[in-house]
Enzyme design. Structure first.
Site, PDB file in Angstrom:
ATOM      1  N   ASN A   1       0.822  -1.259  -0.060  1.00  0.00           N
ATOM      2  CA  ASN A   1       0.079   0.099   0.114  1.00  0.00           C
ATOM      3  C   ASN A   1       0.833   1.279   0.048  1.00  0.00           C
ATOM      4  OD1 ASN A   1      -2.515   1.554   0.361  1.00  0.00           O
ATOM      5  ND2 ASN A   1      -2.063   1.589   2.510  1.00  0.00           N
TER       6      ASN A   1
ATOM      7  N   HIS B   1       0.753   5.035   1.602  1.00  0.00           N
ATOM      8  CA  HIS B   1       0.115   5.697   2.436  1.00  0.00           C
ATOM      9  C   HIS B   1       0.729   7.344   2.583  1.00  0.00           C
ATOM     10  CE1 HIS B   1      -2.611   6.673   6.061  1.00  0.00           C
ATOM     11  NE2 HIS B   1      -1.312   7.252   6.306  1.00  0.00           N
TER      12      HIS B   1
ATOM     13  N   SER C   1       4.747   6.784   2.546  1.00  0.00           N
ATOM     14  CA  SER C   1       5.284   5.404   2.846  1.00  0.00           C
ATOM     15  C   SER C   1       4.603   4.329   1.954  1.00  0.00           C
ATOM     16  CB  SER C   1       5.233   5.226   4.193  1.00  0.00           C
ATOM     17  OG  SER C   1       5.489   6.452   5.370  1.00  0.00           O
TER      18      SER C   1
ATOM     19  N   ASP D   1      -2.554   0.434   8.387  1.00  0.00           N
ATOM     20  CA  ASP D   1      -1.376   1.192   8.173  1.00  0.00           C
ATOM     21  C   ASP D   1      -0.154   0.890   9.051  1.00  0.00           C
ATOM     22  OD1 ASP D   1      -3.019   2.648   6.169  1.00  0.00           O
ATOM     23  OD2 ASP D   1      -3.587   4.260   7.498  1.00  0.00           O
TER      24      ASP D   1
HETATM   25  C1  GAR Z   1      -2.726   8.917  -2.631  1.00  0.00           C
HETATM   26  O1  GAR Z   1      -2.118  10.059  -2.287  1.00  0.00           O
HETATM   27  C2  GAR Z   1      -2.450   7.623  -1.766  1.00  0.00           C
HETATM   28  O2  GAR Z   1      -1.271   7.972  -0.908  1.00  0.00           O
HETATM   29  C3  GAR Z   1      -3.609   7.912  -0.878  1.00  0.00           C
HETATM   30  O3  GAR Z   1      -4.656   8.183  -1.949  1.00  0.00           O
HETATM   31  C4  GAR Z   1      -4.283   8.885  -2.768  1.00  0.00           C
HETATM   32  C5  GAR Z   1      -4.654   8.318  -4.193  1.00  0.00           C
HETATM   33  O4  GAR Z   1      -4.457   8.808  -5.347  1.00  0.00           O
HETATM   34  N1  GAR Z   1      -4.019   6.520  -0.242  1.00  0.00           N
HETATM   35  C6  GAR Z   1      -4.594   6.488   0.902  1.00  0.00           C
HETATM   36  O5  GAR Z   1      -5.037   7.526   1.588  1.00  0.00           O
HETATM   37  C7  GAR Z   1      -4.823   5.222   1.508  1.00  0.00           C
HETATM   38  N2  GAR Z   1      -5.166   5.308   3.126  1.00  0.00           N
HETATM   39  P1  GAR Z   1      -4.415   8.239  -6.719  1.00  0.00           P
HETATM   40  O6  GAR Z   1      -5.767   7.506  -6.643  1.00  0.00           O
HETATM   41  O7  GAR Z   1      -4.264   9.553  -7.777  1.00  0.00           O
HETATM   42  O8  GAR Z   1      -3.312   7.354  -7.137  1.00  0.00           O
END
Ligand code: GAR
Length: 225
Positions: A114, A116, A143, A152
């Site tokens: 994942n 995060h 991360s 997480d």
């Molecule tokens: C990213 O910033 C990712 O790190 C976060 O959602 C966004 C997705 O962007 N993930 C989380 O918050 C997971 N808990 P994307 O759809 O443009 O890749």
């Protein structure tokens, strides 16, 4: 230890939204920098922009809407069956905004990662950028970690940190972090595909060495230390 694969690593990517991290993977595959085959992109939301990105790249884009299921067990049983149909060696969570139950996480233990948007263990959960601003931290970041049943909380593989500026708002800070997410996520997926990375007990093994702290991607030099 590192070993060369003859076929691209089969991967399934789970998304819920924009899919810019998915796009970063697709771009590196198309450039020849990443030897993986994304066999399917699965979204729990029908309106996820990432589904279009998958379609444009010729990747099967599938919606499995959790609202269509009476409970979480039923949803995740279907999700596991769907993922397993593509026989992935790695499941990549790329902005997948659902908490997965332990049964699902354990099914993919050591082969699910994942990204995060925080410097874990700081700011687990949601609204990481707003919380970073609220706490007035000097540095924030992202991360990549192995997924374990602790939310997480799985061992972190690689982090990138960026400065927080006094005039930042959530959008500016999120954009600064996201840009580097697009560098570190393909890097980690590449390491995994080269057999350089594994989950050993509760720790990350990289190039045959158990890490006692996450690797750090230096956003200034591009070096990993
Ligand atoms: C990213 O910033 C990712 O790190 C976060 O959602 C966004 C997705 O962007 N993930 C989380 O918050 C997971 N808990 P994307 O759809 O443009 O890749």
């Amino acid at each position: 230890m590192s070993h060369k694969r003859h076929t691209p690593l089969p991967v399934v990517v789970l998304i819920s939204g924009g899919g810019s991290n998915l796009q970063a993977l697709i771009d590196d595959i198309e450039d020849g920098a990443l030897k993986i085959e994304i066999r399917a992109v699965i979204s729990n939301r029908g309106d996820a922009l990432g589904l279009k990105r998958a379609e444009q790249a010729g990747i099967p884009a599938i919606v499995l809407d959790n609202h269509a299921f009476s409970d979480r067990d039923a949803y995740e049983a279907r999700l596991r069956a769907l993922i397993d149909r593509f026989a992935p060696d790695l499941v990549v969570l790329a902005g997948f905004m659902r908490i997965l139950e332990a049964r699902t996480v354990n099914h993919y233990l050591g082969r699910m990662i994942n990204i995060h948007p925080s410097l874990l263990p700081k700011f687990q959960g949601l609204h990481t950028h707003a919380r970073a601003l609220e706490e007035r931290v000097e540095r924030h970041g992202a991360s990549v970690h192995f997924v374990t049943p602790e939310l997480d909380g799985g061992p972190v593989i690689l982090q990138v940190s960026v400065p927080v500026h006094p005039d930042d708002d959530v959008d500016r800070l999120a954009a600064r972090v996201l840009r580097w997410e697009h560098r570190i996520y393909p890097l980690v997926v590449g390491w995994f595909s080269e057999g350089r990375l594994s989950l050993k007990a509760e720790a990350v093994e990289f190039d045959g060495r158990v890490l006692d702290a996450p690797l750090q991607f230096d956003a200034v030099t591009g070096a990993v230390v």
